[in-house]
Motif scaffolding. Structure first.
Motif, PDB file in Angstrom:
ATOM      1  N   GLY A   1     -21.446  -4.541   8.823  1.00 42.76           N
ATOM      2  CA  GLY A   1     -21.003  -4.272   7.469  1.00 42.76           C
ATOM      3  C   GLY A   1     -19.669  -3.566   7.474  1.00 42.76           C
ATOM      4  O   GLY A   1     -19.079  -3.317   8.529  1.00 42.76           O
ATOM      5  N   VAL A   2     -19.186  -3.240   6.291  1.00 46.63           N
ATOM      6  CA  VAL A   2     -17.936  -2.512   6.119  1.00 46.63           C
ATOM      7  C   VAL A   2     -18.240  -1.317   5.222  1.00 46.63           C
ATOM      8  O   VAL A   2     -18.804  -1.488   4.138  1.00 46.63           O
ATOM      9  N   PRO A   3     -17.869  -0.097   5.643  1.00 49.59           N
ATOM     10  CA  PRO A   3     -18.107   1.081   4.804  1.00 49.59           C
ATOM     11  C   PRO A   3     -17.422   0.945   3.437  1.00 49.59           C
ATOM     12  O   PRO A   3     -16.321   0.391   3.330  1.00 49.59           O
ATOM     13  N   LEU A   4     -18.071   1.445   2.406  1.00 48.65           N
ATOM     14  CA  LEU A   4     -17.578   1.320   1.034  1.00 48.65           C
ATOM     15  C   LEU A   4     -16.170   1.882   0.877  1.00 48.65           C
ATOM     16  O   LEU A   4     -15.343   1.295   0.179  1.00 48.65           O
ATOM     17  N   ASP A   5     -15.871   3.008   1.511  1.00 48.61           N
ATOM     18  CA  ASP A   5     -14.527   3.590   1.377  1.00 48.61           C
ATOM     19  C   ASP A   5     -13.447   2.624   1.858  1.00 48.61           C
ATOM     20  O   ASP A   5     -12.368   2.555   1.281  1.00 48.61           O
ATOM     21  N   GLU A   6     -13.731   1.872   2.918  1.00 48.13           N
ATOM     22  CA  GLU A   6     -12.761   0.898   3.417  1.00 48.13           C
ATOM     23  C   GLU A   6     -12.595  -0.262   2.438  1.00 48.13           C
ATOM     24  O   GLU A   6     -11.491  -0.768   2.251  1.00 48.13           O
ATOM     25  N   ILE A   7     -13.681  -0.664   1.831  1.00 48.88           N
ATOM     26  CA  ILE A   7     -13.605  -1.728   0.824  1.00 48.88           C
ATOM     27  C   ILE A   7     -12.761  -1.256  -0.356  1.00 48.88           C
ATOM     28  O   ILE A   7     -11.887  -1.983  -0.840  1.00 48.88           O
ATOM     29  N   LYS A   8     -13.002  -0.038  -0.822  1.00 48.66           N
ATOM     30  CA  LYS A   8     -12.238   0.502  -1.948  1.00 48.66           C
ATOM     31  C   LYS A   8     -10.752   0.574  -1.620  1.00 48.66           C
ATOM     32  O   LYS A   8      -9.904   0.226  -2.443  1.00 48.66           O
ATOM     33  N   GLU A   9     -10.420   1.029  -0.415  1.00 52.41           N
ATOM     34  CA  GLU A   9      -9.023   1.131   0.007  1.00 52.41           C
ATOM     35  C   GLU A   9      -8.374  -0.253   0.048  1.00 52.41           C
ATOM     36  O   GLU A   9      -7.248  -0.452  -0.416  1.00 52.41           O
ATOM     37  N   TRP A  10      -9.099  -1.234   0.583  1.00 52.05           N
ATOM     38  CA  TRP A  10      -8.593  -2.601   0.664  1.00 52.05           C
ATOM     39  C   TRP A  10      -8.345  -3.173  -0.734  1.00 52.05           C
ATOM     40  O   TRP A  10      -7.262  -3.702  -1.019  1.00 52.05           O
ATOM     41  N   VAL A  11      -9.331  -3.047  -1.615  1.00 53.72           N
ATOM     42  CA  VAL A  11      -9.200  -3.594  -2.969  1.00 53.72           C
ATOM     43  C   VAL A  11      -8.061  -2.921  -3.729  1.00 53.72           C
ATOM     44  O   VAL A  11      -7.295  -3.583  -4.429  1.00 53.72           O
ATOM     45  N   SER A  12      -7.907  -1.619  -3.567  1.00 47.66           N
ATOM     46  CA  SER A  12      -6.836  -0.917  -4.293  1.00 47.66           C
ATOM     47  C   SER A  12      -5.447  -1.323  -3.802  1.00 47.66           C
ATOM     48  O   SER A  12      -4.464  -1.113  -4.501  1.00 47.66           O
ATOM     49  N   SER A  13      -5.359  -1.921  -2.624  1.00 45.89           N
ATOM     50  CA  SER A  13      -4.060  -2.353  -2.104  1.00 45.89           C
ATOM     51  C   SER A  13      -3.659  -3.746  -2.598  1.00 45.89           C
ATOM     52  O   SER A  13      -2.523  -4.166  -2.402  1.00 45.89           O
ATOM     53  N   TRP A  14      -4.569  -4.459  -3.234  1.00 49.12           N
ATOM     54  CA  TRP A  14      -4.276  -5.826  -3.679  1.00 49.12           C
ATOM     55  C   TRP A  14      -3.090  -5.843  -4.636  1.00 49.12           C
ATOM     56  O   TRP A  14      -2.993  -5.030  -5.548  1.00 49.12           O
ATOM     57  N   GLY A  15      -2.183  -6.780  -4.425  1.00 46.78           N
ATOM     58  CA  GLY A  15      -1.035  -6.963  -5.308  1.00 46.78           C
ATOM     59  C   GLY A  15       0.080  -5.961  -5.081  1.00 46.78           C
ATOM     60  O   GLY A  15       1.069  -5.961  -5.810  1.00 46.78           O
ATOM     61  N   ARG A  16      -0.036  -5.127  -4.083  1.00 41.88           N
ATOM     62  CA  ARG A  16       0.998  -4.136  -3.787  1.00 41.88           C
ATOM     63  C   ARG A  16       1.731  -4.521  -2.509  1.00 41.88           C
ATOM     64  O   ARG A  16       1.216  -5.272  -1.690  1.00 41.88           O
TER      65      ARG A  16
END
Length: 94
Positions: A66-81
Protein backbone atom coordinates in the motif's frame (compact mmCIF):
# COMPACT_ATOMS: atom_id res chain seq x y z
CA UNK A 1 -49.40 14.03 -21.02
CA UNK A 2 -52.05 12.75 -18.64
CA UNK A 3 -50.78 12.76 -15.11
CA UNK A 4 -51.82 13.06 -11.54
CA UNK A 5 -51.91 16.17 -9.43
CA UNK A 6 -49.80 16.48 -6.28
CA UNK A 7 -49.34 19.32 -3.86
CA UNK A 8 -45.73 19.73 -2.77
CA UNK A 9 -44.48 22.42 -0.44
CA UNK A 10 -41.09 23.90 -1.43
CA UNK A 11 -39.17 26.90 -0.17
CA UNK A 12 -39.29 30.21 -2.04
CA UNK A 13 -35.75 29.93 -3.46
CA UNK A 14 -36.44 26.49 -4.89
CA UNK A 15 -39.68 27.73 -6.39
CA UNK A 16 -37.92 30.62 -8.11
CA UNK A 17 -35.17 28.36 -9.45
CA UNK A 18 -37.65 25.77 -10.64
CA UNK A 19 -39.61 28.38 -12.58
CA UNK A 20 -36.39 29.85 -14.03
CA UNK A 21 -35.28 26.40 -15.22
CA UNK A 22 -38.66 25.82 -16.85
CA UNK A 23 -38.37 29.10 -18.76
CA UNK A 24 -34.73 28.40 -19.74
CA UNK A 25 -35.73 25.00 -21.12
CA UNK A 26 -39.02 26.08 -22.64
CA UNK A 27 -40.83 23.44 -20.58
CA UNK A 28 -43.52 23.37 -17.93
CA UNK A 29 -42.49 23.07 -14.32
CA UNK A 30 -43.86 19.52 -14.29
CA UNK A 31 -41.47 18.49 -17.10
CA UNK A 32 -38.50 19.95 -15.22
CA UNK A 33 -39.56 18.07 -12.09
CA UNK A 34 -39.96 14.83 -14.06
CA UNK A 35 -36.41 15.21 -15.43
CA UNK A 36 -35.08 15.94 -11.94
CA UNK A 37 -36.77 12.85 -10.49
CA UNK A 38 -35.42 10.67 -13.32
CA UNK A 39 -31.90 12.01 -12.73
CA UNK A 40 -32.13 11.46 -8.98
CA UNK A 41 -33.40 7.94 -9.55
CA UNK A 42 -30.48 7.17 -11.88
CA UNK A 43 -27.93 8.51 -9.41
CA UNK A 44 -29.48 6.90 -6.33
CA UNK A 45 -29.72 3.49 -7.97
CA UNK A 46 -25.98 3.32 -8.69
CA UNK A 47 -24.89 2.96 -5.07
CA UNK A 48 -21.46 1.92 -3.84
CA UNK A 49 -19.68 -1.12 -5.26
CA UNK A 50 -18.99 -2.85 -1.96
CA UNK A 51 -17.85 -6.03 -3.70
CA UNK A 52 -15.01 -4.12 -5.40
CA UNK A 53 -13.96 -2.62 -2.06
CA UNK A 54 -13.96 -6.08 -0.46
CA UNK A 55 -11.91 -7.50 -3.33
CA UNK A 56 -9.27 -4.76 -2.97
CA UNK A 57 -9.18 -5.20 0.82
CA UNK A 58 -8.56 -8.93 0.36
CA UNK A 59 -5.67 -8.17 -2.00
CA UNK A 60 -4.19 -5.77 0.56
CA UNK A 61 -4.55 -8.29 3.39
CA UNK A 62 -2.69 -10.90 1.34
CA UNK A 63 0.09 -8.62 0.07
CA UNK A 64 0.31 -5.84 2.70
CA UNK A 65 1.24 -3.55 -0.21
CA UNK A 66 0.00 0.00 0.00
CA UNK A 67 0.88 3.68 0.09
CA UNK A 68 0.61 5.73 3.31
CA UNK A 69 -2.17 8.34 3.19
CA UNK A 70 0.23 11.25 3.78
CA UNK A 71 2.14 10.30 0.62
CA UNK A 72 -1.08 10.12 -1.36
CA UNK A 73 -2.12 13.56 -0.10
CA UNK A 74 1.28 15.02 -1.00
CA UNK A 75 1.12 13.48 -4.49
CA UNK A 76 -2.43 14.70 -5.16
CA UNK A 77 -1.66 18.22 -3.93
CA UNK A 78 1.20 18.42 -6.45
CA UNK A 79 -1.07 17.78 -9.45
CA UNK A 80 -1.05 20.59 -12.01
CA UNK A 81 1.94 22.32 -10.43
CA UNK A 82 5.51 22.70 -11.61
CA UNK A 83 7.45 19.75 -10.24
CA UNK A 84 4.42 17.47 -10.03
CA UNK A 85 5.34 14.38 -8.01
CA UNK A 86 5.37 10.94 -9.60
CA UNK A 87 2.75 8.43 -8.52
CA UNK A 88 3.93 6.78 -5.30
CA UNK A 89 4.83 3.10 -5.51
CA UNK A 90 3.08 0.64 -3.22
CA UNK A 91 5.28 -1.10 -0.65
CA UNK A 92 4.81 -3.32 2.39
CA UNK A 93 3.20 -1.19 5.07
CA UNK A 94 1.39 -3.66 7.28
Amino acid sequence: MIGSRHTVEIDADTDVRLREMAVERGQDVSAVLADAVALLDAIASVGPDVSEDARRLDIYRQSCLGVPLDEIKEWVSSWGRVGELPRPNPRKIG
